[in-house]
Design a protein around this motif. Structure first.
Motif, mmCIF file in Angstrom:
data_model
loop_
_atom_site.group_PDB
_atom_site.id
_atom_site.type_symbol
_atom_site.label_atom_id
_atom_site.label_comp_id
_atom_site.label_asym_id
_atom_site.label_seq_id
_atom_site.Cartn_x
_atom_site.Cartn_y
_atom_site.Cartn_z
ATOM 1 N N GLN A 1 -2.023 -19.382 9.316
ATOM 2 C CA GLN A 1 -3.161 -18.866 8.569
ATOM 3 C C GLN A 1 -3.073 -17.364 8.390
ATOM 4 O O GLN A 1 -2.528 -16.665 9.216
ATOM 5 N N ARG A 2 -3.664 -16.876 7.289
ATOM 6 C CA ARG A 2 -3.756 -15.437 7.140
ATOM 7 C C ARG A 2 -4.713 -14.908 8.200
ATOM 8 O O ARG A 2 -5.752 -15.518 8.458
ATOM 9 N N LEU A 3 -4.365 -13.772 8.771
ATOM 10 C CA LEU A 3 -5.203 -13.211 9.830
ATOM 11 C C LEU A 3 -6.604 -12.896 9.318
ATOM 12 O O LEU A 3 -7.594 -13.073 10.033
ATOM 13 N N GLU A 4 -6.693 -12.448 8.060
ATOM 14 C CA GLU A 4 -8.004 -12.094 7.557
ATOM 15 C C GLU A 4 -8.919 -13.311 7.473
ATOM 16 O O GLU A 4 -10.139 -13.195 7.553
ATOM 17 N N ASP A 5 -8.312 -14.510 7.319
ATOM 18 C CA ASP A 5 -9.122 -15.730 7.336
ATOM 19 C C ASP A 5 -9.405 -16.186 8.749
ATOM 20 O O ASP A 5 -10.521 -16.553 9.089
ATOM 21 N N LYS A 6 -8.336 -16.098 9.561
ATOM 22 C CA LYS A 6 -8.478 -16.597 10.926
ATOM 23 C C LYS A 6 -9.574 -15.856 11.682
ATOM 24 O O LYS A 6 -10.326 -16.433 12.444
ATOM 25 N N LYS B 1 -1.448 -8.206 3.427
ATOM 26 C CA LYS B 1 -0.599 -8.645 2.326
ATOM 27 C C LYS B 1 0.576 -7.732 2.014
ATOM 28 O O LYS B 1 1.577 -8.164 1.465
ATOM 29 N N HIS B 2 0.479 -6.457 2.350
ATOM 30 C CA HIS B 2 1.577 -5.554 1.999
ATOM 31 C C HIS B 2 2.634 -5.579 3.083
ATOM 32 O O HIS B 2 2.463 -5.014 4.153
ATOM 33 N N LEU B 3 3.744 -6.251 2.771
ATOM 34 C CA LEU B 3 4.780 -6.409 3.793
ATOM 35 C C LEU B 3 6.158 -6.297 3.166
ATOM 36 O O LEU B 3 6.434 -6.905 2.151
ATOM 37 N N VAL C 1 7.665 -3.551 -11.918
ATOM 38 C CA VAL C 1 7.411 -4.478 -10.812
ATOM 39 C C VAL C 1 7.134 -3.632 -9.567
ATOM 40 O O VAL C 1 8.018 -2.969 -9.042
ATOM 41 N N GLU C 2 5.889 -3.680 -9.154
ATOM 42 C CA GLU C 2 5.505 -2.797 -8.047
ATOM 43 C C GLU C 2 5.967 -3.336 -6.703
ATOM 44 O O GLU C 2 5.892 -4.524 -6.439
ATOM 45 N N SER C 3 6.402 -2.428 -5.838
ATOM 46 C CA SER C 3 6.779 -2.834 -4.469
ATOM 47 C C SER C 3 5.523 -2.893 -3.615
ATOM 48 O O SER C 3 4.452 -2.454 -4.031
ATOM 49 N N ALA C 4 5.676 -3.405 -2.404
ATOM 50 C CA ALA C 4 4.530 -3.489 -1.484
ATOM 51 C C ALA C 4 3.987 -2.104 -1.189
ATOM 52 O O ALA C 4 2.777 -1.891 -1.123
ATOM 53 N N CYS D 1 0.669 -0.616 4.787
ATOM 54 C CA CYS D 1 1.842 -1.399 4.416
ATOM 55 C C CYS D 1 2.726 -1.539 5.650
ATOM 56 O O CYS D 1 2.936 -0.569 6.379
ATOM 57 N N ARG D 2 3.237 -2.759 5.871
ATOM 58 C CA ARG D 2 4.099 -2.947 7.041
ATOM 59 C C ARG D 2 5.544 -3.071 6.617
ATOM 60 O O ARG D 2 5.840 -3.687 5.593
#
Lengths: 722, 355
Positions: B10-15, B107-109, B141-144, B155-156
């Protein structure tokens, strides 16, 4: 009517120091009563903050036994220093009102260690690891100085409500209360009492406690007091007044730079760490930022040691905390030492000590307690003087210099390497030894002379001779000689005599290096060796098991020196001793073996005599005796064996007939004996055994063993499981 | 969005939706720009063991508190954060949880590898569009990192040291200037407040490109340690097992957890727990995460194929798999360990007999 203000401080707390400064300026007292031992009073007069650099300490000691002493340290950030400076600047009296050290020493041997710091406990409970940070956080809430001191008093009252105190604390507090009462009875208008906050609740009693009719006479011993330089390293250790502090450098920064302390301290830290990491100013800036960020996150009102540590680890050391171990001493403790003006060194010996260091260009040792080393060439007169100085300090047991071992082993070497370090605490040793004399040289000389007059034991005299020799006191030689002449007659230990003789020969041979006049010891040596030669034959009988080894070594040492040929008639004494042993020593042991050997070498015996003796030994001795005898026989080389066929065959026969067990047991000793001889001799012997004649072709090298020997070695190896 | 019940991770923001909302609601401290909550609240989220607005905050990272404080303070002072350490020391774990607390999403990874290119770091082009219409914004095309700079979010970058040195260098000016230049569009993107980078790296591994001094200087570095004591490590493992495993109602005695953790610790450190005996270490990395997954494995085995209780049988079956990663290099230390340590412990005889 006078007003008494009680100001509770934290000993060596920079926050307390700053607050006291403000308070004193505001209040303007006409006398300060300070929590310091009353017997330190007479050095207060010589306190001068403009000529002394902290850290310094007041040393209060029992002049009859210097071990019994107490230190009263002062750093630039100590409230006590501030108090003293204020009294100096304003020219108002400052009284020490704590129980004299003399009283405490009278009751027991040492001043008891201070109690667990109550502030430290309070800080821990509140989640602070750094006491100063805790203090600042909770007590620096207002700018009103009076309010803060009131808060502190309240806090202490609560803390001590149910606590029980030690009898020493009760006694001290009663004394202090009395001193306050005495002061209130005098003509002062505003009295400021500066003491450790812990004592506040007790001292508040001065209003209520009944003043005694006459002051209670306290039993105490007489003490002396003196100022000595101190160091941050010493302040870190918990002794003297007030508990030890863990971070002198940080406290120093807090006191000097207040809100900007972190900036300065981190910059200094960066300088030290630059030795191993490429650190720029940018790193320093980032570190300070992180420290501030952490402070905010942790809801602290000021940056403390935990923030500093975490920030430095993260920014400057890439997350690795090992810098604390490696550089901790320099960064947290610091190498700062204080100084006091030369005229306060009331004792000439202290001045002379400094003068000698200065002329040797070693004054740096006094400034920082960092070890250094110095190489001396004794051919230079300056270096010779310095070497003598170092040995003099060793004689006086002043911990300044240590010689590195390797230079000792080179006898007669002109080179010496010394390790040097000076701990300011050792100042009191200087004070102690000044009872011997006014200069280091005089003191050392007197100490040795005193010891000489007191002892009759030859071992001691020889040791003192050695010391005099190293200290460069050739004028003492005559006294020592006469002493030796008297004492050698009485000594009945041949070991002592031999030791003495060896030292004397050493001094005689190398005296010219250290002494201006080479010593004339031949007369003495003559007598002593003569006595040795008389005593030796009898001594061999009565000597203890454990002393045999020592005796062998001493004899070897003596022979080594005599071999040089410098003392021909001394050798002749020893020769007659061995002849005596040969003739009368019936036992088969090391000494008879040695005696035989020496007489053979001297050519005193003819061939047949030797053969008879050897056969006798081979037939009548058991293995252990034989081996000891062989050890004596072989000392000094086995070269002659090569030429002596008869002996060789007898020896061979004996070994082959030996029990395996015993052979194995004694193999190490045999190996050692043969091992001591030069390799060329051994290989020659080896060749001879194998081929039955000498090796004329020197290009031949190690051959395989003769069959019997090889067999023997094999069986031994199997036996051992190799 | 997809049915959350079917999602593997699960996404952490949901969990942690409830926890995060509770913290945001009661948040009172100073917040850096664009942060979802104050640094103190982030700290609470990570350390847990506290109740906020009726919601229990679970502990995410079990370890030294000041380590987490330093990480958060770093990000709050706009410095990039680098977490280094051996595999299995919770680097990625901590980075994720910091990101979700600070920016509200993960999301930015950028997953670093030797195949990472400049396009992954800065920006790329949709070549079809580029050729058709020439350089224009939609073709970018944008990077993270690009996106997180625009959004002012964290960003990670995982496995920073696996990225080739040339590509790593792109980060140098990015981290100093906090901007990306697009020469084709004569445009520059300046990072919005709240932008920051959390990187993880494992410098000790083979095939990595160690960071240059210049790049290291742009990060605050935190070394993630192994748990310092047996007790601490056992606690971590127990906690994770409680939370992570399927509800199989399998009993796992603490004794077994302790045993496995102790074996791992001893083989890792090269000395027995009582410091009396030296042991040869294995090449395999026996981290806490490894211990957790080994014990999870045991739980499932006991649940599906065993008797509902983890015993020496399950441990003996799973241990070799965890320890012998390189048969050549790990066999010898493992055999020695079995002979010299396991065999000598009286209460470990059951294990010895099964191995």
């Amino acid at each position: 009517m006078n007003e008494v203000k009680l100001l509770g401080i934290r000993h060596h707390g920079p926050g307390s120091a700053l607050r006291i400064q403000r308070m004193l300026d505001e209040y303007g007292p006409d006398i300060i009563l300070l929590e310091a031992p009353a017997d330190a009073q007479h050095i207060i007069a010589s306190f001068n903050p403009y000529e002394m650099t902290p850290p310094i300490a007041g040393l209060i000691y029992d002049p009859k036994d210097f071990q019994r002493a107490a230190y009263f340290p002062l750093a630039a950030f100590s409230p006590e220093w501030i108090a003293l400076k204020y009294s100096f600047d304003q020219k108002i009296p400052l009284r020490c009102i704590d129980l004299p050290i003399g009283a405490i020493l009278k009751q027991k041997n040492q001043r008891s260690r201070p109690k667990l710091n109550p502030f430290y406990q309070l800080a821990k409970i509140s989640g602070f690891n750094d006491v100063e940070q805790w203090w600042d956080h909770f007590l620096e809430t207002t700018t009103d100085s009076t309010a803060i001191f009131d808060h502190i008093a309240k806090l202490m009252r609560e803390l001590r409500k149910d606590a029980t105190e030690s009898s020493e604390t009760i006694q001290r507090e009663a004394f202090m209360v009395e001193q306050i009462q005495m002061a209130t009875g005098e003509d002062f208008k505003k009295i400021a009492v500066i003491c450790g906050a812990y004592h506040l609740p007790a001292l508040e009693n001065h209003k209520n406690a009944k003043p005694s009719k006459k002051s209670v006479r306290i039993k105490m011993i007489k003490t002396d007091a003196v100022w000595i330089p101190w160091s941050y390293r010493r302040m870190k250790q918990e002794n003297g007044y007030g508990a030890g502090i863990s971070n002198p450098t940080w406290y120093h920064a807090l006191f000097e730079h207040k809100e900007e302390a972190a900036m300065y301290w981190i910059t200094e830290c960066g300088k030290t760490l630059r030795a191993v990491k490429p650190l720029s100013t940018a790193h320093t800036i980032e570190t300070i930022n992180l420290a501030r960020g952490l402070k905010n996150l942790r809801n602290k009102s000021s940056i403390g040691i935990p923030e500093l540590e975490d920030a430095i680890t993260t920014v400057m050391y890439e997350g690795d905390p090992s810098w604390k171990e490696v550089f901790g001493d320099k960064i947290f403790t610091g190498h700062q030492t204080g100084s006091i003006p030369n005229d306060l060194f009331i004792l000439p010996l202290q001045l002379d000590f400094r003068k000698m260091l200065k002329s040797g260009r070693l004054s740096k040792l006094l400034e920082e307690p960092i070890p250094m080393n110095k190489t001396l060439d004794l051919r230079t007169s300056k270096h010779l003087l310095l070497s003598c100085f170092f040995y003099q300090t060793l004689t006086l047991e002043i911990p300044l210099a240590k010689i590195q071992d390797q230079s000792i082993s080179a006898l007669g070497n002109f080179k010496e390497i010394w390790d040097l370090q000076w701990d300011p605490v050792s100042e009191w040793i200087l004070i102690q030894v000044s009872s011997y004399g006014n200069t280091i040289e005089a003191a050392a000389r007197n100490k040795i002379t005193d010891a000489l007059t007191e002892t009759e034991i030859i071992d001691d005299v020889i040791d003192l001779l050695d010391q005099s020799f190293m200290c460069g006191f050739d004028d003492l030689l005559d006294i020592i000689k006469s002493k030796l002449l008297k004492s050698y007659i009485h000594t009945d230990s041949v070991l002592s005599l031999l030791k003495s003789v060896n030292t004397l020969i050493h001094v005689q041979s190398y005296g010219h290096i250290r002494w201006s006049k080479p010593p004339e010891l031949t007369g003495l040596l003559d007598r002593m060796i003569y006595k040795v030669s008389i005593m030796l034959p009898a001594a061999i009988y009565s000597i203890d098991e454990d002393e045999i080894e020592e005796l062998k070594q001493l004899i070897n040492q003596l022979y080594f020196t005599l071999q040089s040929g410098r003392f021909p008639h001394l050798s002749s004494y020893m020769d007659s001793a061995w002849l005596e042993i040969y003739n009368h020593h019936i036992e088969i042991d090391y000494f008879s073996g040695r005696a035989l050997r020496i007489c053979m070498d001297l050519g005193r015996l003819d061939r047949s005599e030797i053969e008879i003796k050897i056969s006798f030994v081979f037939q009548t001795s058991d293995a252990n005796q034989m081996l000891a005898w062989l050890e004596g026989l072989f000392s000094g080389g086995i070269l002659w064996l090569i030429y002596d066929d008869i002996f060789l065959s007898q020896l061979s026969e004996w070994m082959e007939n030996m029990d395996t067990e015993i052979f194995y047991e004694n193999l190490p000793m045999l190996r050692k004996t043969f091992g001591l001889t030069p390799e060329s001799d051994r290989s020659n012997l080896y060749y001879k055994i194998k081929h039955g004649h000498l090796n004329h072709d020197s290009s031949q090298s190690n051959d395989i063993a003769s069959p019997e020997v090889a067999e023997r070695v094999d069986s031994l190896m199997q036996h051992h499981g190799l | 969005m997809t049915d959350t019940k079917n999602i593997l991770k699960q996404r952490l923001e949901d969990k942690y939706q409830d926890e995060l909302n509770a913290l945001i609601k009661t948040d009172s401290g100073w917040k850096p720009d664009n942060w979802k909550m104050s640094p103190q609240s982030v700290l609470q989220f990570i350390l847990g063991n506290v109740e906020v607005n009726g919601v229990t905050i679970s502990p995410k990272y079990i370890g030294h508190k000041n380590l987490v404080e330093t990480a958060i303070a770093t990000l709050a002072t706009q410095r990039a954060l680098l977490l280094t350490g051996m595999p299995g020391t919770a680097k990625t774990w901590l980075a994720e949880h910091l990101a979700v607390a600070i920016s509200g999403n993960t999301k930015h990874l950028i997953q670093g590898s030797s195949a990472t290119t400049e396009e992954d770091i800065l920006f790329g082009w949709n070549y079809a569009s580029l050729i058709a219409k020439g350089p224009h914004q939609e073709a970018l095309v944008e990077s993270a990192i690009y996106k997180s700079m625009q959004g002012g979010e964290i960003c990670r970058i995982e496995e920073l040291s696996r990225i080739p040195a040339m590509i790593q260098d792109n980060l140098l000016s990015l981290l100093s200037e906090k901007l990306i230049v697009v020469p084709e569009l004569d445009n520059e993107i300046r990072a919005h407040k709240g932008f920051n980078i959390i990187a993880t790296s494992n410098d000790k591994d083979k095939g990595t490109f160690p960071l240059s001094d210049a790049l290291k200087r742009r990060f605050n570095v935190i070394q993630m340690p192994f748990p310092s004591s047996l007790e601490e490590e056992v606690n971590i493992v127990r906690y994770k097992l409680d939370v992570e495993t399927l509800p199989l109602s399998v009993e796992i005695p603490v004794k077994e957890i302790e045993r496995v953790v102790q074996i791992f610790r001893e083989l890792r450190s090269g000395v027995t727990e009582d410091s009396h005996q030296k042991i040869n270490t294995t090449q395999s990395n026996l981290s806490t995460a490894e211990a957790i997954s080994t014990l999870e494995h045991c739980i499932y085995m006991a649940g599906f194929f065993g008797e509902g209780r983890v015993t020496a049988n399950e441990i003996a079956a799973t241990l070799p798999g965890a320890i012998l990663k390189d048969i050549e290099k790990d066999s010898k230390p493992w055999e020695e360990y079995k002979k010299l340590v396991i065999a000598k412990r009286p209460d470990w005889q059951d294990l010895k007999n099964l191995l």
